[in-house]
Design a protein around this motif. Structure first.
Motif, PDB file in Angstrom:
ATOM      1  N   ALA A   1       3.214  16.955   5.217  1.00 32.07           N
ATOM      2  CA  ALA A   1       2.196  17.326   4.228  1.00 32.07           C
ATOM      3  C   ALA A   1       2.498  16.807   2.828  1.00 32.07           C
ATOM      4  O   ALA A   1       1.694  17.031   1.921  1.00 32.07           O
ATOM      5  CB  ALA A   1       2.085  18.848   4.175  1.00 32.07           C
ATOM      6  N   TYR A   2       3.625  16.112   2.617  1.00 30.98           N
ATOM      7  CA  TYR A   2       4.114  15.911   1.241  1.00 30.98           C
ATOM      8  C   TYR A   2       4.221  14.456   0.793  1.00 30.98           C
ATOM      9  O   TYR A   2       4.952  14.151  -0.141  1.00 30.98           O
ATOM     10  CB  TYR A   2       5.491  16.564   1.106  1.00 30.98           C
ATOM     11  N   TRP A   3       3.453  13.531   1.385  1.00 32.69           N
ATOM     12  CA  TRP A   3       3.579  12.123   1.021  1.00 32.69           C
ATOM     13  C   TRP A   3       2.638  11.707  -0.105  1.00 32.69           C
ATOM     14  O   TRP A   3       2.676  10.574  -0.563  1.00 32.69           O
ATOM     15  CB  TRP A   3       3.319  11.251   2.252  1.00 32.69           C
ATOM     16  N   GLY A   4       1.775  12.582  -0.561  1.00 28.96           N
ATOM     17  CA  GLY A   4       0.740  12.199  -1.506  1.00 28.96           C
ATOM     18  C   GLY A   4       1.234  11.951  -2.923  1.00 28.96           C
ATOM     19  O   GLY A   4       2.197  12.551  -3.394  1.00 28.96           O
ATOM     20  N   LEU A   5       0.510  11.038  -3.597  1.00 28.93           N
ATOM     21  CA  LEU A   5       0.704  10.851  -5.039  1.00 28.93           C
ATOM     22  C   LEU A   5       0.115  12.044  -5.774  1.00 28.93           C
ATOM     23  O   LEU A   5       0.589  12.430  -6.834  1.00 28.93           O
ATOM     24  CB  LEU A   5       0.000   9.558  -5.472  1.00 28.93           C
ATOM     25  N   PHE A   6      -0.917  12.635  -5.174  1.00 29.73           N
ATOM     26  CA  PHE A   6      -1.558  13.843  -5.697  1.00 29.73           C
ATOM     27  C   PHE A   6      -1.306  14.976  -4.703  1.00 29.73           C
ATOM     28  O   PHE A   6      -1.214  14.751  -3.496  1.00 29.73           O
ATOM     29  CB  PHE A   6      -3.069  13.644  -5.859  1.00 29.73           C
ATOM     30  N   ASN A   7      -1.239  16.205  -5.215  1.00 27.54           N
ATOM     31  CA  ASN A   7      -1.091  17.331  -4.297  1.00 27.54           C
ATOM     32  C   ASN A   7      -2.444  17.684  -3.687  1.00 27.54           C
ATOM     33  O   ASN A   7      -3.459  17.026  -3.964  1.00 27.54           O
ATOM     34  CB  ASN A   7      -0.444  18.536  -5.001  1.00 27.54           C
ATOM     35  N   ALA A   8      -2.474  18.721  -2.870  1.00 30.47           N
ATOM     36  CA  ALA A   8      -3.711  19.081  -2.172  1.00 30.47           C
ATOM     37  C   ALA A   8      -4.800  19.547  -3.122  1.00 30.47           C
ATOM     38  O   ALA A   8      -5.982  19.538  -2.767  1.00 30.47           O
ATOM     39  CB  ALA A   8      -3.418  20.160  -1.129  1.00 30.47           C
ATOM     40  N   ASP A   9      -4.416  19.938  -4.331  1.00 27.03           N
ATOM     41  CA  ASP A   9      -5.389  20.336  -5.349  1.00 27.03           C
ATOM     42  C   ASP A   9      -5.837  19.167  -6.224  1.00 27.03           C
ATOM     43  O   ASP A   9      -6.491  19.362  -7.249  1.00 27.03           O
ATOM     44  CB  ASP A   9      -4.786  21.430  -6.239  1.00 27.03           C
ATOM     45  N   ARG A  10      -5.419  17.963  -5.819  1.00 25.46           N
ATOM     46  CA  ARG A  10      -5.819  16.721  -6.514  1.00 25.46           C
ATOM     47  C   ARG A  10      -5.208  16.621  -7.914  1.00 25.46           C
ATOM     48  O   ARG A  10      -5.782  16.041  -8.824  1.00 25.46           O
ATOM     49  CB  ARG A  10      -7.334  16.607  -6.605  1.00 25.46           C
ATOM     50  N   LYS A  11      -4.001  17.205  -8.081  1.00 26.86           N
ATOM     51  CA  LYS A  11      -3.259  17.077  -9.334  1.00 26.86           C
ATOM     52  C   LYS A  11      -2.156  16.050  -9.140  1.00 26.86           C
ATOM     53  O   LYS A  11      -1.421  16.097  -8.143  1.00 26.86           O
ATOM     54  CB  LYS A  11      -2.658  18.423  -9.749  1.00 26.86           C
ATOM     55  N   LEU A  12      -2.020  15.124 -10.103  1.00 28.91           N
ATOM     56  CA  LEU A  12      -0.963  14.117 -10.033  1.00 28.91           C
ATOM     57  C   LEU A  12       0.391  14.812 -10.032  1.00 28.91           C
ATOM     58  O   LEU A  12       0.660  15.668 -10.874  1.00 28.91           O
ATOM     59  CB  LEU A  12      -1.075  13.160 -11.218  1.00 28.91           C
ATOM     60  N   LYS A  13       1.256  14.457  -9.088  1.00 29.97           N
ATOM     61  CA  LYS A  13       2.526  15.168  -8.944  1.00 29.97           C
ATOM     62  C   LYS A  13       3.538  14.809 -10.015  1.00 29.97           C
ATOM     63  O   LYS A  13       4.410  15.625 -10.343  1.00 29.97           O
ATOM     64  CB  LYS A  13       3.141  14.866  -7.567  1.00 29.97           C
ATOM     65  N   PHE A  14       3.484  13.616 -10.517  1.00 27.78           N
ATOM     66  CA  PHE A  14       4.487  13.192 -11.495  1.00 27.78           C
ATOM     67  C   PHE A  14       3.865  12.162 -12.439  1.00 27.78           C
ATOM     68  O   PHE A  14       2.846  11.535 -12.131  1.00 27.78           O
ATOM     69  CB  PHE A  14       5.720  12.604 -10.798  1.00 27.78           C
TER      70      PHE A  14
ATOM     71  N   ASN B   1       0.861  -1.181   0.000  1.00 30.34           N
ATOM     72  CA  ASN B   1       0.000   0.000   0.000  1.00 30.34           C
ATOM     73  C   ASN B   1       0.896   1.230   0.000  1.00 30.34           C
ATOM     74  O   ASN B   1       1.816   1.339   0.819  1.00 30.34           O
ATOM     75  CB  ASN B   1      -0.894   0.006   1.247  1.00 30.34           C
ATOM     76  N   ILE B   2       0.658   2.139  -0.926  1.00 26.62           N
ATOM     77  CA  ILE B   2       1.442   3.369  -1.012  1.00 26.62           C
ATOM     78  C   ILE B   2       0.799   4.440  -0.135  1.00 26.62           C
ATOM     79  O   ILE B   2      -0.392   4.697  -0.220  1.00 26.62           O
ATOM     80  CB  ILE B   2       1.514   3.888  -2.462  1.00 26.62           C
ATOM     81  N   VAL B   3       1.621   5.056   0.710  1.00 23.20           N
ATOM     82  CA  VAL B   3       1.153   6.162   1.509  1.00 23.20           C
ATOM     83  C   VAL B   3       1.649   7.449   0.859  1.00 23.20           C
ATOM     84  O   VAL B   3       2.821   7.641   0.676  1.00 23.20           O
ATOM     85  CB  VAL B   3       1.620   6.040   2.969  1.00 23.20           C
ATOM     86  N   GLU B   4       0.791   8.272   0.338  1.00 25.03           N
ATOM     87  CA  GLU B   4      -0.648   8.160   0.405  1.00 25.03           C
ATOM     88  C   GLU B   4      -1.236   8.768  -0.849  1.00 25.03           C
ATOM     89  O   GLU B   4      -0.488   9.220  -1.738  1.00 25.03           O
ATOM     90  CB  GLU B   4      -1.183   8.846   1.666  1.00 25.03           C
ATOM     91  N   ALA B   5      -2.565   8.823  -0.943  1.00 22.59           N
ATOM     92  CA  ALA B   5      -3.183   9.339  -2.157  1.00 22.59           C
ATOM     93  C   ALA B   5      -2.978  10.840  -2.295  1.00 22.59           C
ATOM     94  O   ALA B   5      -2.502  11.325  -3.327  1.00 22.59           O
ATOM     95  CB  ALA B   5      -4.676   9.015  -2.161  1.00 22.59           C
ATOM     96  N   PHE B   6      -3.336  11.608  -1.239  1.00 19.79           N
ATOM     97  CA  PHE B   6      -3.322  13.063  -1.321  1.00 19.79           C
ATOM     98  C   PHE B   6      -2.403  13.660  -0.254  1.00 19.79           C
ATOM     99  O   PHE B   6      -2.315  13.150   0.863  1.00 19.79           O
ATOM    100  CB  PHE B   6      -4.735  13.637  -1.119  1.00 19.79           C
ATOM    101  N   ASP B   7      -1.741  14.760  -0.609  1.00 26.26           N
ATOM    102  CA  ASP B   7      -0.987  15.504   0.393  1.00 26.26           C
ATOM    103  C   ASP B   7      -1.924  15.956   1.502  1.00 26.26           C
ATOM    104  O   ASP B   7      -3.036  16.434   1.244  1.00 26.26           O
ATOM    105  CB  ASP B   7      -0.338  16.748  -0.244  1.00 26.26           C
ATOM    106  N   GLN B   8      -1.450  15.818   2.737  1.00 24.96           N
ATOM    107  CA  GLN B   8      -2.242  16.173   3.905  1.00 24.96           C
ATOM    108  C   GLN B   8      -1.622  17.394   4.593  1.00 24.96           C
ATOM    109  O   GLN B   8      -0.702  17.284   5.393  1.00 24.96           O
ATOM    110  CB  GLN B   8      -2.309  14.995   4.873  1.00 24.96           C
ATOM    111  N   VAL B   9      -2.140  18.556   4.243  1.00 26.14           N
ATOM    112  CA  VAL B   9      -1.555  19.805   4.726  1.00 26.14           C
ATOM    113  C   VAL B   9      -1.636  19.910   6.247  1.00 26.14           C
ATOM    114  O   VAL B   9      -0.792  20.552   6.886  1.00 26.14           O
ATOM    115  CB  VAL B   9      -2.257  21.007   4.058  1.00 26.14           C
ATOM    116  N   TRP B  10      -2.600  19.284   6.848  1.00 34.50           N
ATOM    117  CA  TRP B  10      -2.808  19.392   8.289  1.00 34.50           C
ATOM    118  C   TRP B  10      -1.758  18.641   9.097  1.00 34.50           C
ATOM    119  O   TRP B  10      -1.622  18.850  10.311  1.00 34.50           O
ATOM    120  CB  TRP B  10      -4.192  18.864   8.670  1.00 34.50           C
ATOM    121  N   LYS B  11      -0.965  17.795   8.488  1.00 32.91           N
ATOM    122  CA  LYS B  11      -0.052  16.926   9.226  1.00 32.91           C
ATOM    123  C   LYS B  11       1.221  17.653   9.672  1.00 32.91           C
ATOM    124  O   LYS B  11       2.333  17.214   9.400  1.00 32.91           O
ATOM    125  CB  LYS B  11       0.308  15.703   8.395  1.00 32.91           C
TER     126      LYS B  11
END
Length: 911
Positions: A299-312, A281-291
């Protein structure tokens, strides 16, 4: 009177010839800047991700939501986020069954997505009961719930012991229709193997970043740990329940986060896991700014950023995000700033190239700094640091650009063209328009009235000044000595008698209860000036002048455009001790570097000694004003604002006395800085177009001079204090650490200042290296003094004029320590640096940089301490040589022909 500022045609022609060279320099700098970006571009190739991921951690909180504050996620929001991840994953892992997250299995089922349902376990037993109830209910109701994950790192966080968690797991397993486990880091499983007996499979978190593993070893380390887990728990299914890498934040020992590193590691891991038969399981889907509780990377573990855009991209080459925009902005800003090279005075190619290169560097830093929010989530702490950094560092960057230009002009430029030669001939400045001298009532050797104000000045010192004036080889002068507010006859009578002895050239004026500081005394001196005096000469009471001062410089006033002529200050007692030598060297830099450069555009700073002023220019400028405590500089600017031309010579025509002690040295600089701030407030409105006859270059020079001197010092102290206040937040709070983009520039600016000081002192002042370094220490030591003066200028319109003690004959004693507050601030900054280094267990690079910045910022404060100790050592040495009085100077021989038997004129002004 019409504008008298002029630019010789030779300079204009030289500037036109320089344009192709400047253009070439600007182009070369831009190309070099672009090449640096190109060479340093990160473009990484990693295996493509084919098909969907096995699983993603699904925490559907956007930048404005925070589960710790009780935010409830609506079904609509869940559906929107599910649509984002559905094309990329087969399964999701959740962490709680409350707060709206209990709706996830139903919505995931509509998208054909399986769910590892989380049950949050904490110290809140009431919530634990609800979580367990909801989790079991979801497992019974929805077929896409494949397992229950009871607790997430509950043992690691210390909220449950392994025994307590085991009891909860047994209870849930007894009622669950699906396999049950708990999520813990791999080392916790090995430390508490008894947990394995209470789960159906092992859900291990393998997060190489938190172990400080370099990015190159991150995936292999995870595979090795997985194999180790299999060996430790044979027959037990192992699931890598969390694997990931942050795209932002600070390093953890050898682990460097970043967008390219995240993409490379995740793509490599997915392929290695597939080849290894590993469930993950990859952590995680979305960046979690609250963390923010997870530090800089939370805040930076997401595959997608906080705006739900794929990072790469999951396939193809991996490139840094936003790189094109940042590079474009850097080149644009750098090129725009480098256009200042076209405004340089007669630049050489290398002069222009150095300036354009520095401008490109500033442009790159500005672009990266301003783009910081594009790749970082600014919570309150980091937003404060970013805004404060911009406010403080952008002006410092521009000031550094100005200092680099000065270095380039002196080291690589063509040299000064307006500087007066050692021997002045009137015809050297071209023909004088017919009738102009007569119109101004001038002669070729105009009468000069020398004004010497004195307030409680040591008589023996003042007598030497008067003797040197009597020895002038210029026949057409008078000398007005005005003693003010000095009731002690011991300071007055000897001077009155000496003026009588020196003859009719000398007038003695004594006035008590005079208001207006030194300017008031000079106004009185004007009342006693001969009507036919065309030029006013200014001397401080401690200055011994060369016999040819007036014979060399007074003829310059045959040019009707000339309003003032300035010679440098210098001192005759710098040899007495290393302390005095350091002070004298520090003064010399201004007169041999700054004044020479300012003279090139007719923008010198007038200082109230060794100065000749056309009487008409003085009157046009409004005379001596008492609304600032630096009346000389104020008047000089007013004269230039009227369009008059000024001249400057580097030749020392006079030598005064250094301040008696370090406290006096600081007092004098405080007065200059405060007075400079008063002048800036008084004159800034006149700098608008049409408000003055000052040229654009003159206005720019004065504005940059004020900012460069007072602004840089004030900003430096403000930045140091703010950073000092931030030390405990970084050391103990672990949050809001200033990013390198906001700290490294402080070190760079400091290095530029050191180079500026050392190189230009060697090139222009031509002092031994040890004296250059001593002058640098002396200059740095005044930072807090100048900043304090600027701060007072913001809140107080006036301060009393404090006389600088010189040649006072005071008994040499150490007195109170003159660097108490600087010692306290400097020590606190050094202690802060030590504290940061000692508490930096994770070896975070930015913390070390921050500590270095604190050390750099402590140096001006500690320089004050060094100067105070050097003074005390000098006092001890001088006291051993002369325990009675200060030696003011060697006696000056005055030729008998300079004296006349007639008595001096004594006058008292009318009320």
């Amino acid at each position: 009177m019409g504008s008298r500022s002029f630019l010789p045609m030779s300079i204009v022609r030289a500037a036109r010839r320089a344009v192709p060279g400047v253009l070439a320099a600007v182009v070369v700098a831009a190309l070099a800047h672009a090449a640096v970006w190109l060479v340093n571009e990160q473009q990484v190739h990693a295996p493509d991700v084919s098909g969907k991921l096995e699983s993603l951690s699904f925490a559907p909180y956007n930048a404005a939501e925070n589960p710790e504050k009780g935010d409830i996620i609506s079904p609509q929001r869940l559906r929107e986020d599910m649509e984002v991840v559905a094309p990329y994953t087969k399964s999701i892992r959740t962490y709680a069954a409350t707060g709206g997250l209990e709706k996830i299995p139903e919505i995931a089922n509509q998208y054909g997505i399986k769910v590892m349902q989380g049950i949050w376990i904490s110290n809140d037993e009431k919530r634990n009961e609800i979580e367990i109830k909801n989790g079991l209910d979801l497992a019974r109701r929805y077929p896409n719930v494949t397992s229950l994950v009871v607790g997430n790192e509950s043992v690691l966080r210390g909220e449950k012991t392994a025994k307590e968690l085991g009891e909860i797991l047994r209870k849930v397993r007894a009622e669950s229709p699906v396999p049950v486990t708990t999520g813990e880091i791999w080392s916790t499983w090995l430390e508490h193997p008894e947990l394995a007996a209470n789960v159906d499979f092992i859900a291990a978190h393998i997060l190489s970043y938190w172990e400080g593993v370099p990015r190159e070893q991150a995936v292999q380390t995870a595979v090795d740990v997985y194999d180790r887990m299999r060996a430790a728990f044979p027959g037990k299914h192992i699931v890598v329940a969390e694997f990931g890498w942050p795209s932002g934040g600070y390093n953890m020992k050898g682990a460097e986060p970043g967008p390219v590193a995240q993409a490379e590691i995740l793509r490599d891991f997915v392929n290695r896991a597939r080849d290894h038969g590993m469930d993950y399981n990859i952590v995680e889907a979305f960046d979690q700014v609250w963390k923010t509780n997870e530090g800089s990377v939370g805040a930076y573990w997401g595959l997608f950023n906080a705006d739900r855009k794929l990072k790469f991209d999951l396939a193809g080459a991996i490139r840094e995000p936003n790189k094109e925009r940042i590079v474009g902005a850097a080149l644009l800003v750098g090129t725009l700033l480098s256009l200042i090279a076209f405004a340089l005075r007669r630049p050489t190619f290398w002069h222009a190239l150095m300036v354009a290169g520095a401008a490109q560097a500033v442009g790159a830093w500005l672009a990266v700094t301003i783009a910081h929010p594009l790749s970082h989530y600014l919570v309150v702490g980091s937003a404060v640091m970013w805004v404060a950094g911009l406010i403080l560092l952008v002006p410092l960057a521009l000031l550094s650009l100005a200092r680099i230009e000065e270095i380039a002009a002196i080291a690589l430029g063509r040299g000064p063209t307006r500087l007066l030669p050692e021997r002045i001939e009137p015809e050297a400045f071209g023909p004088v328009p017919e009738g102009s001298l007569e119109a101004l009532g001038l002669t070729e050797r105009p009468k000069v009235s020398i004004h010497i104000p004195a307030y409680r000045e040591p008589p023996e010192m003042l007598k030497q000044t008067l003797d040197s004036v009597a020895a002038l080889n210029y026949p057409n002068f008078e000398c007005v000595v005005i003693i003010n507010n000095t009731p002690d006859p011991a300071f007055v009578k000897p001077i009155e008698e000496h003026c009588k002895r020196l003859g009719s050239h000398f007038k003695f004026v004594n006035v008590e209860k005079l208001e207006g500081f030194k300017a008031g005394a000079l106004r009185v001196a004007l009342q006693h000036t001969a009507p036919d005096a065309e030029v006013i000469g200014l001397l401080d009471a401690d200055y011994v002048v060369s016999p040819d001062w007036l014979s060399d410089l007074a003829p310059l006033f045959s040019d009707p455009r000339v309003g003032l002529v300035q010679a440098p200050q210098d001192h005759r007692d710098g040899h007495r001790s290393i302390f005095h030598a350091i002070m004298n060297a520090e003064y010399a830099g201004f007169f041999d570097i700054g004044m020479v450069e300012r003279n090139e555009i007719n923008a010198i700073v007038v200082h109230g000694t060794m100065c000749l002023i056309r009487r008409l220019a003085l009157e046009e400028a409004g005379g001596w004003s008492s609304d600032t405590i630096t009346e000389d500089t104020d008047l000089g600017l007013s004269i230039l604002e009227q369009g008059w031309t000024a001249h400057y010579t580097r030749r020392r025509y006079g030598h005064g006395m250094l301040p008696d002690d370090y406290r006096s040295f600081k007092t004098q600089r405080h007065r200059w800085a405060y007075g400079g701030f008063q002048i800036a407030k008084k004159h800034w409105r006149r700098f608008a177009p049409g408000g003055t006859r000052l040229t654009l270059g003159q206005r720019a020079q004065f504005m940059m001079g004020w900012i460069n001197w007072m602004g840089a010092e004030a900003l430096g102290v403000a930045a140091a204090i703010l950073n000092l206040l931030w030390v405990p937040v970084v050391a103990f709070g672990g949050i809001a650490l200033p990013d390198s983009v906001l700290t490294l520039p402080v070190v760079v600016v400091f290095l530029i200042n050191i180079i500026h000081f050392a190189l230009l002192y060697r090139l222009r002042v031509k002092l031994p290296f040890r004296h250059c370094m001593g002058a640098g220490v002396a200059a740095m030591s005044l930072q807090f003094t100048i900043a304090r003066a600027v701060a007072l200028g913001l809140f107080k319109d006036s301060l009393p004029f404090l006389r600088t003690d010189k040649g006072s004959g005071k008994k040499r004693t150490a007195g109170a320590f003159p660097a108490k507050w600087e010692a306290i601030l400097g020590s606190l900054l050094l202690l802060g640096a030590v504290l940061l280094a000692a508490t930096n267990k994770d070896e975070v690079r930015e913390i070390y940089v921050f500590a270095i910045v604190l050390v750099v910022q402590s140096l001006p404060f500690m320089a004050t301490v060094v100067m105070a100790f050097i003074e005390r050592r000098a006092i001890a040495a001088l006291a051993a040589a002369d325990s009675d009085t200060e030696t003011v100077a060697e006696p000056i021989a005055v030729p008998a022909s300079a004296l006349t038997p007639a008595g001096a004129v004594s006058a008292t002004p009318s009320a």
